[in-house]
Design a protein around this motif. Structure first.
Motif, PDB file in Angstrom:
ATOM      1  N   PHE A   3     145.608   1.274  10.273  1.00 11.92           N
ATOM      2  CA  PHE A   3     146.121   1.691   8.965  1.00 11.92           C
ATOM      3  C   PHE A   3     145.497   0.839   7.860  1.00 11.92           C
ATOM      4  N   ARG A  23     146.049   8.350   7.315  1.00 11.23           N
ATOM      5  CA  ARG A  23     146.437   7.777   8.602  1.00 11.23           C
ATOM      6  C   ARG A  23     147.906   7.999   8.888  1.00 11.23           C
ATOM      7  N   ALA A  29     142.090   1.823   7.059  1.00 12.58           N
ATOM      8  CA  ALA A  29     141.956   3.131   6.410  1.00 12.58           C
ATOM      9  C   ALA A  29     142.294   3.088   4.924  1.00 12.58           C
TER      10      ALA A  29
END
Ligand code: ADP
Ligand code: ZN
Length: 732
Positions: A662, A714, A665
């Motif tokens: 995460f 995500r 991203a």
């Protein structure tokens, strides 16, 4: 879906509109439903609609033209028996959801909360039109006769013996029209019931706010004055101006604590000759429903409440007052995360209403807004009348420490004794509930921890239990150490209010002593009772947490002792210094009234700390200027934006992987810095492991959109939850 039904056309061949219904659920958008013929919905109507096998209450947020003929939509079941949600309230609920980076329905859930469980659906009622129709069949004439008073379709059909189709057609041609609710009576507030004579600076401030109210535009003022300077008097006058404006105008007063509402309500009642409505979690649910409806119908003209009152359906909001605007309780940290002060300003903007932020120790954010000219800065002179501010002194605990295992230093003990000798009252302040914040084993060093959460268990002597203040978990104090099984090896470490009370009883055996905390005064009524007892002089010493630090006036209280001024400085979050300064200033401000000068003594291990120095010299502006400068260098609020993203899961391995992916991203944006993921300071809560990512952004960055894009890149696996806190106050 269990039942689908073709409602593109009603039996008479009229095409139905599609109503978009916002549901109070974390859904990305409003749902489409068919509008049943004759319902004549409008935006803001609260309706009951099917959702899967159940029904749900939602709000009509828009309409779409009828879709293609094979589109099958479920119809709305009917109107919910409640007034329409006014446009401002709907816009605000949506705005608040965006602001909190939540789904559109999240804010709506708060706006509808007062309605309680779905009541029977209100069937729309119809009356005959004023225009007389010609060429009516006898059957239809009979319907018109029956429709002299409002009736539902079914009632009309029954009363006149015609079919439902006939009624529907009469509605279509306008012979029957929807009945309107009658205007119910309003609360009668008399703006001129018993006004005070304001002193010069009060009058100037009241005049300035009065002009803002009369202008009927959005604007914000900081009402800045020490405790007792008459801020309340000033905003009572401002409320009077708003009430005089129009017979429909409404005023909202927000307070940080339920315990303060009763006193505020009394002052409004004295001033205007009628009691305002109140709104907080202590109000029983049928009452809340009544209030909700009274606000939506414009009958409730003054509402005094906690932060959730911001979501009430005001129809003509002309003034919003946020009292003690700096108070941390305005920040809602769990669930739907928001800061009521910021949202109050937003609601003001939406309603084109002025907003007054009142405080003796304004937040840095507000002060900065005032200094940069966005908010008007209205200052009140010192305390009204002869009262003077208390003398503030620091007690250096390195020089005069308490005896071993005690918490009150010799100078403080002497000062309390002096106060008692004069027949006056003392307040000992410690912002810690219970007896001891920590229990450890003397033999093995074990610290008693909650089983599923990373927090120490707090010892409570009255109940003989160990309590987790975070989750509410509790257990009896064990006889044996759970780690090494030694008997009588557990010892209590550090003080809580109950322990300070124990010490005070030893030192002052004849004094009448009370403890005031959320344990001894769990609700508004018991808090009120204790405060009244203190006002009457039934206690000599009150040992209190911060619940007693706010807003109360005790005429015989002349000494405030702060037992541990350093508590709030530990743990070091962004606002630690600011918060400590505000809290200690408020507490010190309790001492002395009218003709009795007061004194505040502050026990600290670090008397050289900037916060302690600022409090001792009462140099608020100097302190705030230094704090602001530091925040500016670090790019922290109000100069930058912060958001905390907490990822949590029962599955540590999944969480670990997801957190890394995460973070990777995160969109690449200039002026945004990502810190983490790292273990959250509270690494486990209720068995869930927690990771934290901090986002710092320049003010120019739209952090909500940034977070939105990031999250859509995500999506988390099912076992991971993402909580976002924009502008966090808690860094745990
Ligand atoms: P604040 O809200 O700033 O703490 P208050 O409005 O509660 O101050 O005022 C403190 C006390 O002084 C109250 O008891 C209030 O009634 C009294 N007071 C303040 N201003 C006036 C005034 N102009 N006339 C009469 N009493 C006043
Ligand atoms: Zn042990």
């Amino acid at each position: 879906m269990t039942s689908t039904m073709d409602v593109d056309m009603d039996p008479l061949g009229n095409t139905c509109r599609i109503a978009q219904v916002l549901l109070p659920l974390p859904l990305p958008e409003a749902y489409d439903y068919a509008e049943p013929p004759g319902l004549e919905l409008a935006i803001g109507d609260i309706v009951v609609a099917p959702l899967g096998p159940r029904t749900i209450v939602g709000v009509v947020s828009g309409f779409k033209p009828p879709a293609g003929s094979n589109r099958r939509l479920r119809p709305i079941i009917g109107l919910f028996d409640a007034p329409r949600l006014p446009p401002g309230a709907l816009t605000f609920a949506r705005w608040a959801s965006d602001y909190a980076a939540g789904a559109p329905g999240a804010g709506l859930a708060l706006a509808l909360r007062g309605l309680g469980a779905p009541r029977p659906v209100l069937r729309p009622r119809f009356v005959r039109s004023r225009e007389t129709a010609s060429n009516l069949t006898p059957a239809r004439l009979k319907v018109l006769e029956a429709a002299a008073s409002p009736m539902t379709r079914a009632e009309l059909a029954r009363a006149s013996g015609v079919s439902a189709g006939v009624i529907a057609d009469m509605i279509r041609v306008g012979a029957l029209v929807p009945a309107k609710a009658e205007d119910p009576p309003r609360e009668t507030f008399d703006a001129d019931h018993s006004p005070s004579t304001l002193n010069e600076s009060q009058a100037a401030a009241a005049e300035a706010i009065g002009q803002m109210v009369a202008a009927g535009k959005f604007s914000v003022a900081l009402l800045d004055g020490v405790t007792g300077s008459g801020k309340t008097e000033v905003y009572l006058e401002a409320a009077a101006t708003a009430l005089r404006l129009r017979p429909t105008s409404q005023v909202l007063v927000l307070l940080p604590e339920i315990a303060l509402t009763e006193a505020a309500i009394r002052r409004f009642q004295d001033r205007f000759g009628a009691a305002p409505a109140q709104w907080h979690s202590g109000v029983a649910s049928p009452r809340r429903r009544e209030t909700w409806e009274a606000v939506a119908e414009g009958r409730a003209r003054i509402v005094v409440g906690a932060r959730s009152a911001l979501f009430l359906p005001f129809v003509d909001l002309r003034l919003i007052i946020v009292d003690e605007e700096h108070d941390g309780s305005y920040k809602q940290d769990e669930g739907f995360v928001y800061h009521a002060r910021d949202l109050a300003v937003a609601r003001g903007k939406i309603e084109r209403s002025p907003v007054v932020l009142a405080s003796a120790t304004p937040s840095l954010e507000t002060l900065w807004n005032a200094r940069s000219g966005r908010y008007r800065h209205l200052r009140l002179a010192d305390r009204h009348g002869p009262a003077i501010l208390p003398d503030v002194g620091l007690i250096d605990l390195r020089v005069s420490p308490p005896e071993n295992g005690r918490w009150l230093s010799p100078p403080l003990v002497a000062a309390v004794q002096d106060t008692l000798d004069r027949g006056e009252q003392a307040l000992l302040f410690l912002n810690r509930r219970g007896y001891a914040p920590l229990v450890i084993c003397r033999s093995c060093g074990e610290r008693m921890k909650a089983p599923d959460t990373d927090s120490w268990l707090v010892e409570h002597r009255y109940t003989r239990r160990l309590v987790c203040h975070l989750t509410g978990f509790s257990m009896p104090r064990p006889e044996l150490c759970p780690a090494c099984a030694s008997r009588d090896s557990l010892v209590s470490v550090g003080p809580g209010v109950e322990r300070v009370e124990e010490e005070a009883r030893l030192l002052f055996p004849d004094a009448r002593i009370a403890v005031f905390s959320s344990d001894t005064a769990p609700d508004a009524r018991s808090a009120r009772a204790m405060i009244e007892a203190m006002e009457r002089g039934d206690y000599d010493i009150m040992v209190a947490t911060q619940s007693a630090a706010k807003g109360h006036n005790f005429p015989k209280l002349t000494l405030v002792g702060v037992v541990d001024a350093d508590v709030g400085l530990r743990g070091g979050d962004l606002r630690a210094a600011e918060r400590t300064f505000q809290l200690l200033t408020q507490v010190a401000g309790r001492a002395g009234r009218a003709d009795r000068p007061g004194r505040a003594l502050i026990q600290t291990w670090s008397p050289d700390h900037a916060v302690m120095q600022a409090i001792a010299s009462q140099d608020r502006d100097g302190f705030l200027t230094t704090e602001l400068a530091e925040r500016e260098v670090l790019g922290l609020p109000p100069f930058g934006r912060l958001a905390a993203v907490i990822l949590s899961s029962h599955r540590p391995d999944v969480l670990e992987d997801f957190a890394r992916a995460f973070a990777a991203a995160a969109p690449n944006a200039p002026d945004v810095t990502i810190f983490g993921p790292a273990d959250a300071p509270l690494a486990v809560v209720r068995g869930r492991r927690r990771k934290r990512i901090l986002v710092r952004a320049a003010r120019s960055v739209d952090i909500q959109t940034f977070l939105h894009v990031w999250r859509s890149r995500r999506p988390p696996p099912n076992s991971v939850r993402i909580d976002v806190d924009v502008d966090p106050y808690s860094f745990l």
